[in-house]
Design a protein around this motif. Structure first.
Motif, PDB file in Angstrom:
ATOM      1  N   ASP A  62       0.308   6.941   5.086  1.00 22.03           N
ATOM      2  CA  ASP A  62       0.618   8.480   4.493  1.00 22.03           C
ATOM      3  C   ASP A  62       0.921   8.904   3.697  1.00 22.03           C
ATOM      4  N   LYS A  63       0.190  10.367   3.776  1.00 22.40           N
ATOM      5  CA  LYS A  63       0.473  10.897   3.083  1.00 22.40           C
ATOM      6  C   LYS A  63       1.513  11.734   1.853  1.00 22.40           C
ATOM      7  N   GLY A  64       2.997  10.720   3.092  1.00 21.50           N
ATOM      8  CA  GLY A  64       3.925  10.786   1.857  1.00 21.50           C
ATOM      9  C   GLY A  64       4.026   9.411   0.411  1.00 21.50           C
ATOM     10  N   GLY A  65       2.681   8.298   0.840  1.00 23.79           N
ATOM     11  CA  GLY A  65       2.059   7.962  -0.280  1.00 23.79           C
ATOM     12  C   GLY A  65       2.929   6.172  -0.177  1.00 23.79           C
ATOM     13  N   LYS A  66       3.713   5.646   1.438  1.00 26.71           N
ATOM     14  CA  LYS A  66       4.716   5.350   1.773  1.00 26.71           C
ATOM     15  C   LYS A  66       3.087   3.828   2.218  1.00 26.71           C
ATOM     16  N   ILE A  67       3.218   2.641   1.349  1.00 24.92           N
ATOM     17  CA  ILE A  67       2.202   1.671   2.067  1.00 24.92           C
ATOM     18  C   ILE A  67       2.728   0.755   2.802  1.00 24.92           C
ATOM     19  N   LEU A  68       2.096  -0.348   3.960  1.00 23.62           N
ATOM     20  CA  LEU A  68       3.023  -0.905   4.322  1.00 23.62           C
ATOM     21  C   LEU A  68       1.944  -1.797   4.981  1.00 23.62           C
ATOM     22  N   GLY A  69       2.206  -3.739   4.182  1.00 25.49           N
ATOM     23  CA  GLY A  69       1.173  -4.365   4.152  1.00 25.49           C
ATOM     24  C   GLY A  69       2.119  -4.964   5.397  1.00 25.49           C
ATOM     25  N   PHE A  70       1.355  -5.534   6.550  1.00 26.85           N
ATOM     26  CA  PHE A  70       1.558  -6.578   7.442  1.00 26.85           C
ATOM     27  C   PHE A  70       1.840  -7.881   7.578  1.00 26.85           C
ATOM     28  N   GLU A  71       1.937  -9.053   7.630  1.00 28.69           N
ATOM     29  CA  GLU A  71       2.287 -10.075   7.779  1.00 28.69           C
ATOM     30  C   GLU A  71       1.110 -11.283   8.621  1.00 28.69           C
ATOM     31  N   THR A  72       0.491 -10.897   6.877  1.00 27.07           N
ATOM     32  CA  THR A  72      -1.069 -11.642   8.079  1.00 27.07           C
ATOM     33  C   THR A  72      -1.614 -12.382   6.724  1.00 27.07           C
ATOM     34  N   SER A  73      -1.969 -13.307   6.579  1.00 27.57           N
ATOM     35  CA  SER A  73      -3.178 -14.166   5.612  1.00 27.57           C
ATOM     36  C   SER A  73      -3.679 -13.411   4.364  1.00 27.57           C
ATOM     37  N   LEU A  74      -2.966 -11.613   4.734  1.00 18.84           N
ATOM     38  CA  LEU A  74      -4.408 -11.167   3.788  1.00 18.84           C
ATOM     39  C   LEU A  74      -3.283 -10.895   3.226  1.00 18.84           C
ATOM     40  N   LYS A  75      -2.175 -10.493   3.809  1.00 15.39           N
ATOM     41  CA  LYS A  75      -1.127  -9.219   2.915  1.00 15.39           C
ATOM     42  C   LYS A  75      -1.115  -9.387   1.228  1.00 15.39           C
ATOM     43  N   THR A  76      -0.807 -10.838   0.842  1.00 18.17           N
ATOM     44  CA  THR A  76      -0.953 -10.963  -1.150  1.00 18.17           C
ATOM     45  C   THR A  76      -2.184 -10.362  -1.679  1.00 18.17           C
ATOM     46  N   ILE A  78      -4.825  -7.667  -0.823  1.00 20.79           N
ATOM     47  CA  ILE A  78      -4.960  -6.561  -0.409  1.00 20.79           C
ATOM     48  C   ILE A  78      -4.326  -5.711  -1.393  1.00 20.79           C
ATOM     49  N   ARG A  79      -5.775  -4.079  -1.120  1.00 17.82           N
ATOM     50  CA  ARG A  79      -4.165  -3.382  -1.711  1.00 17.82           C
ATOM     51  C   ARG A  79      -5.660  -1.734  -1.359  1.00 17.82           C
ATOM     52  N   LEU A  80      -5.004  -0.998  -1.420  1.00 18.16           N
ATOM     53  CA  LEU A  80      -6.025   0.636  -1.120  1.00 18.16           C
ATOM     54  C   LEU A  80      -6.095   0.104  -2.917  1.00 18.16           C
ATOM     55  N   ASP A  81      -7.157   1.133  -2.797  1.00 16.23           N
ATOM     56  CA  ASP A  81      -8.112   1.953  -3.776  1.00 16.23           C
ATOM     57  C   ASP A  81      -7.482   3.107  -4.022  1.00 16.23           C
ATOM     58  N   ASP A  82      -7.404   3.600  -5.621  1.00 21.50           N
ATOM     59  CA  ASP A  82      -6.884   5.459  -5.938  1.00 21.50           C
ATOM     60  C   ASP A  82      -7.005   6.095  -4.867  1.00 21.50           C
ATOM     61  N   ASP A  83      -7.687   6.044  -3.953  1.00 25.36           N
ATOM     62  CA  ASP A  83      -8.691   7.226  -2.839  1.00 25.36           C
ATOM     63  C   ASP A  83      -7.821   7.027  -1.859  1.00 25.36           C
ATOM     64  N   ASN A  84      -6.927   5.784  -1.792  1.00 25.30           N
ATOM     65  CA  ASN A  84      -5.713   5.990  -0.701  1.00 25.30           C
ATOM     66  C   ASN A  84      -6.863   5.323   0.244  1.00 25.30           C
ATOM     67  N   ILE A  85      -7.803   4.736   0.380  1.00 29.52           N
ATOM     68  CA  ILE A  85      -8.548   4.809   2.449  1.00 29.52           C
ATOM     69  C   ILE A  85      -9.662   3.622   1.721  1.00 29.52           C
ATOM     70  N   THR A  86      -9.706   3.319   1.065  1.00 29.66           N
ATOM     71  CA  THR A  86     -10.785   1.997   0.867  1.00 29.66           C
ATOM     72  C   THR A  86     -10.275   1.160   0.109  1.00 29.66           C
ATOM     73  N   LEU A  87     -10.159  -0.101   0.777  1.00 29.82           N
ATOM     74  CA  LEU A  87      -9.881  -1.477   1.336  1.00 29.82           C
ATOM     75  C   LEU A  87     -10.608  -2.646   0.135  1.00 29.82           C
ATOM     76  N   HIS A  88      -9.298  -3.194  -1.315  1.00 26.05           N
ATOM     77  CA  HIS A  88      -9.331  -4.397  -1.800  1.00 26.05           C
ATOM     78  C   HIS A  88      -9.020  -5.732  -1.256  1.00 26.05           C
ATOM     79  N   ILE A  89     -10.026  -6.014  -1.377  1.00 25.13           N
ATOM     80  CA  ILE A  89      -9.816  -7.915  -0.710  1.00 25.13           C
ATOM     81  C   ILE A  89     -10.051  -8.572  -2.310  1.00 25.13           C
ATOM     82  N   ARG A  90      -8.764  -9.274  -2.732  1.00 23.52           N
ATOM     83  CA  ARG A  90      -9.659 -10.369  -3.667  1.00 23.52           C
ATOM     84  C   ARG A  90      -9.236 -11.360  -2.831  1.00 23.52           C
ATOM     85  N   GLN A  91      -9.879 -12.450  -4.160  1.00 23.45           N
ATOM     86  CA  GLN A  91      -9.361 -14.433  -3.790  1.00 23.45           C
ATOM     87  C   GLN A  91     -10.186 -14.104  -2.436  1.00 23.45           C
TER      88      GLN A  91
END
Length: 240
Positions: A62-76, A78-91
């Motif tokens: 959200d615009k307050g900068g809060k990022i919430l990851g939900f309990e899925t196999s992807l949680k650890t 995934i992250r958002l890039d600096d643009d706050n919209i591009t989803l980055h998935i590793r491994q």
């Protein structure tokens, strides 16, 4: 009658508006992938949500900068890039293959945009292995069935054989190749395995495959023929 036709047209319009086309991207097991919004220039955004399999929410911002990851196999992973919209998935894992959905609200107007991105994850292929079963027929021709294979799951793997025949490169699109070879003929054959993210090749020589087998056949013939020769010589000595 006219009203019924109007209802049918309206229903078709509603259904067609719900149909979406997904952009396709490829990923490789163990590597990373970025799922980007093709309409990024429309920002800034007040809220961003990403979904796995189009319905399972995996991450929000959200615009307050809060990022919430939900309990899925992807949680650890995934992250958002600096643009706050591009989803980055590793491994990346094969199970990450899915249609992902992005929902975002524009800051100020509150207008929502959405996008579907299809991610397909494949293993990087190892060097293909070749197995063979050479046989020699009566006229000295070596007949070999060679099979090309990789260790990974066989889905989405395409095999091709390339070899020289009368100065022309010939290709066969099957994992199994039947070779009929005589000494002096071109003997180089190359198998290539491909999938959407990688390819690798192995080269074999018919002369090498057939040489060991020819020797084995000759040795077997010697084992059979020599006793007969000795018996014949003994018989001739007795008759003299």
């Amino acid at each position: 009658m006219l009203f019924s036709r109007w209802k049918v047209c309206l229903l078709m319009l509603i259904i067609s508006s719900q149909v979406h086309s997904a952009r396709n991207i490829l990923g490789t097991v163990g590597e990373s992938a970025k799922l980007k919004n093709s309409e990024l220039s429309q920002g800034p955004f007040s809220e961003v949500s990403w979904f796995y399999n189009e319905t399972q929410k995996i991450l929000t911002w959200d615009k307050g900068g809060k990022i919430l990851g939900f309990e899925t196999s992807l949680k650890t992973r995934i992250r958002l890039d600096d643009d706050n919209i591009t989803l980055h998935i590793r491994q990346l894992q094969k199970e990450d293959s899915s249609t992902y959905k992005l929902k975002a609200s524009l800051l100020g107007t509150g207008k929502e945009i959405s996008e579907h991105i299809r991610l397909d994850v494949y293993e990087r292929l190892t060097k293909p292995k070749v197995t063979s079963d050479p046989k020699i027929n009566d006229n000295g021709t070596c007949l070999v069935n060679v099979t090309c294979s990789v260790e990974q799951v066989k889905e989405n793997v395409i095999y091709s054989w390339t070899f020289e025949e009368q100065g022309t490169s010939v290709s066969s699109g099957e994992p199994i190749l039947s070779i009929s070879w005589k000494s002096g003929e071109p003997d180089q054959y190359t198998c290539t395995a491909r999938n959407p993210v990688s390819n690798d090749s192995t080269t074999i020589y018919a002369s090498e495959l057939c040489a060991g087998h020819t020797f084995r056949v000759s040795r077997e013939l010697i084992v059979v023929i020599l006793p007969s020769i000795f018996s014949l010589l003994i018989t001739l000595n007795w008759t003299q």
